[in-house]
Design a protein around this motif. Structure first.
Motif, PDB file in Angstrom:
ATOM      1  N   GLY A  40      -3.203  -3.229   9.773  1.00 44.71           N
ATOM      2  CA  GLY A  40      -3.217  -2.255   8.690  1.00 44.71           C
ATOM      3  C   GLY A  40      -2.622  -0.924   9.081  1.00 44.71           C
ATOM      4  N   VAL A  41      -2.984  -0.437  10.268  1.00 38.92           N
ATOM      5  CA  VAL A  41      -2.466   0.846  10.732  1.00 38.92           C
ATOM      6  C   VAL A  41      -0.952   0.773  10.898  1.00 38.92           C
ATOM      7  CG1 VAL A  41      -2.385   2.364  12.749  1.00 38.92           C
ATOM      8  CG2 VAL A  41      -4.588   1.703  11.768  1.00 38.92           C
ATOM      9  N   HIS A  43       1.134  -1.145   9.298  1.00 41.97           N
ATOM     10  CA  HIS A  43       1.729  -1.158   7.955  1.00 41.97           C
ATOM     11  C   HIS A  43       1.734   0.252   7.363  1.00 41.97           C
ATOM     12  CE1 HIS A  43       2.875  -2.490   4.001  1.00 41.97           C
ATOM     13  NE2 HIS A  43       1.749  -2.072   3.477  1.00 41.97           N
ATOM     14  N   ALA A  44       0.619   0.974   7.518  1.00 47.77           N
ATOM     15  CA  ALA A  44       0.542   2.336   6.980  1.00 47.77           C
ATOM     16  C   ALA A  44       1.536   3.263   7.682  1.00 47.77           C
ATOM     17  CB  ALA A  44      -0.879   2.875   7.122  1.00 47.77           C
ATOM     18  N   CYS A  45       1.608   3.166   9.003  1.00 47.73           N
ATOM     19  CA  CYS A  45       2.517   4.033   9.756  1.00 47.73           C
ATOM     20  C   CYS A  45       3.976   3.739   9.416  1.00 47.73           C
ATOM     21  CB  CYS A  45       2.275   3.885  11.256  1.00 47.73           C
ATOM     22  SG  CYS A  45       0.728   4.635  11.840  1.00 47.73           S
ATOM     23  N   THR A  47       5.076   2.555   6.635  1.00 42.73           N
ATOM     24  CA  THR A  47       5.305   3.036   5.265  1.00 42.73           C
ATOM     25  C   THR A  47       5.524   4.544   5.251  1.00 42.73           C
ATOM     26  OG1 THR A  47       3.963   1.232   4.352  1.00 42.73           O
ATOM     27  CG2 THR A  47       4.325   3.151   2.945  1.00 42.73           C
ATOM     28  N   HIS A  48       4.661   5.287   5.944  1.00 45.44           N
ATOM     29  CA  HIS A  48       4.799   6.746   5.968  1.00 45.44           C
ATOM     30  C   HIS A  48       6.063   7.175   6.717  1.00 45.44           C
ATOM     31  CE1 HIS A  48       1.101   7.825   3.964  1.00 45.44           C
ATOM     32  NE2 HIS A  48       0.411   6.993   4.731  1.00 45.44           N
ATOM     33  N   SER A  58      -4.778  11.216  12.975  1.00 45.57           N
ATOM     34  CA  SER A  58      -5.857  10.262  12.707  1.00 45.57           C
ATOM     35  C   SER A  58      -7.160  10.801  13.252  1.00 45.57           C
ATOM     36  CB  SER A  58      -5.540   8.903  13.330  1.00 45.57           C
ATOM     37  OG  SER A  58      -6.513   7.938  12.950  1.00 45.57           O
ATOM     38  N   ILE A 127      -3.547   9.083   8.771  1.00 42.08           N
ATOM     39  CA  ILE A 127      -3.809   7.638   8.827  1.00 42.08           C
ATOM     40  C   ILE A 127      -5.317   7.435   8.931  1.00 42.08           C
ATOM     41  CG2 ILE A 127      -3.237   5.451   9.922  1.00 42.08           C
ATOM     42  CD1 ILE A 127      -0.788   6.986   8.892  1.00 42.08           C
ATOM     43  N   ASP A 132      -8.071   2.912   3.058  1.00 39.69           N
ATOM     44  CA  ASP A 132      -6.720   3.139   2.570  1.00 39.69           C
ATOM     45  C   ASP A 132      -6.143   1.789   2.142  1.00 39.69           C
ATOM     46  OD1 ASP A 132      -3.987   3.561   2.216  1.00 39.69           O
ATOM     47  OD2 ASP A 132      -3.775   4.848   3.967  1.00 39.69           O
ATOM     48  N   LEU A 134      -3.179   0.780   1.983  1.00 36.49           N
ATOM     49  CA  LEU A 134      -2.127   0.325   2.891  1.00 36.49           C
ATOM     50  C   LEU A 134      -2.721  -0.462   4.053  1.00 36.49           C
ATOM     51  CD1 LEU A 134       0.153   3.499   3.091  1.00 36.49           C
ATOM     52  CD2 LEU A 134       0.694   1.329   1.956  1.00 36.49           C
ATOM     53  N   LEU A 135      -3.879  -0.014   4.544  1.00 37.08           N
ATOM     54  CA  LEU A 135      -4.552  -0.730   5.633  1.00 37.08           C
ATOM     55  C   LEU A 135      -4.989  -2.113   5.178  1.00 37.08           C
ATOM     56  CD1 LEU A 135      -6.911   2.025   7.103  1.00 37.08           C
ATOM     57  CD2 LEU A 135      -4.619   1.430   7.868  1.00 37.08           C
TER      58      LEU A 135
END
Length: 304
Positions: A40-41, A43-45, A47-48, A58, A127, A132, A134-135
């Motif tokens: 998840g992290v 994917h979020a990173c 994306t950002h 974080s 994050i 979230d 995204l996670l």
């Protein structure tokens, strides 16, 4: 390519024999930074980063912070992780090994998180360790891998802290058409924010975290984690710290893999045959954890 790796799905012969049914292990402890958090992290990173983020911030004294630090290093983005005073030196050492800047603030994750919010500036992305979408989408990929292996479980066993793993697994089950597969959500008695929320019908804040499974130490579970218990069959279970620690030692003995007590909580449910008696194939998410050493686990065990 995503930052996480596909992880092995194995049948555990020792656990299958003791549980009296096939037990499958999704070995998320083998992720590069030691836990499922990277799905998840990462994917979020990513994306950002694609949106132009120049710095990740974080708040985590454990595996989420390590995942952000790893992702930032891989993406070439600087990372600041705010950790509470209770964070072990081992965890801070691992964060620094990933080139993260470590800030120590507050006596709990909540206080560290509040401070992290004050550090955010233009070009920064926060994050969150568990709350979230995204996670959750990233975490759901582990169920995609199980589906691709052609192994539909009759139940999924996992540990719950803030609820990010639970929310992601439920998303994965539902997007693979497995709405009928129940989730056994396991917490240690001293960190049972989901159990309290399900009993109250709303999220509630625990007065404190008394469990050694500090990676489960969110005093209030995410609202969406509670919401998914109304959208999917989820059964709450509690185990003791001692049971979680014993399960860590058993996994090390049986499969040569060291995990944290937070992960041991899910494995400990298999020592309660009645909890899984209604199911055939049982899938356990071995979520991992990189900050606990064998010496710590044995010291906690002696103190229980």
């Amino acid at each position: 390519m995503p930052l996480h790796i596909p992880t092995p799905l194995i049948e555990s012969r020792p656990l299958s024999l003791s549980a009296g049914r096939p037990v499958w292990l999704k070995l998320e402890a083998l992720q590069p930074c030691g836990s499922f958090k990277l799905r998840g992290v990462g994917h979020a990173c990513e994306t950002h980063h694609a949106r132009g983020a120049l710095h990740f911030v974080s708040s985590s004294g454990g595996n989420a912070g390590l995942a952000v630090a790893y992702a930032g290093r891989k993406l070439g983005v600087p990372v600041t992780v705010v950790v509470p005073e209770t964070t072990t030196e081992r965890a801070k050492e691992l964060l620094r090994l990933e080139d993260a800047s470590v800030v120590v603030r507050g006596s709990s994750w909540q206080e560290a998180n509040e401070h992290a919010q004050t550090l955010l500036g233009a070009g920064d992305a926060f994050i969150h360790p568990f709350d979230d979408p995204l996670l959750w989408t990233g975490h759901a990929s582990m169920i995609d891998e199980v589906a691709q292996a052609g192994c539909k479980p009759d139940a999924v066993v996992l540990s719950v802290g803030g609820g990010g793993l639970l929310r992601g697994v439920v998303e994965g089950l539902q997007r693979n058409g497995w709405q009928d597969v129940p989730v056994m959500a396991v917490e240690t008695a001293g960190a049972a924010s989901l159990h309290a929320a399900m009993a109250a019908g709303r999220t509630v804040e625990l007065p404190g975290i008394t469990s050694v499974a500090t990676s489960l130490g969110a005093k209030r579970v995410a609202e969406q984690a509670l919401a998914c218990t109304r959208q999917h069959p989820v059964v709450s279970h509690l185990v003791s710290d001692r049971e979680a620690l014993d399960a860590c030692e058993r996994l090390l003995r049986d499969h040569r893999l060291l995990v944290e007590p937070a992960c041991g909580a899910a494995l400990a449910l298999l020592e309660h045959p009645e909890a899984v008696a209604a199911f055939g194939n049982v899938l356990v998410i071995v979520c991992g954890g990189a900050t606990a050493t064998l010496e710590q686990i044995r010291a906690w065990r002696e103190a229980c």
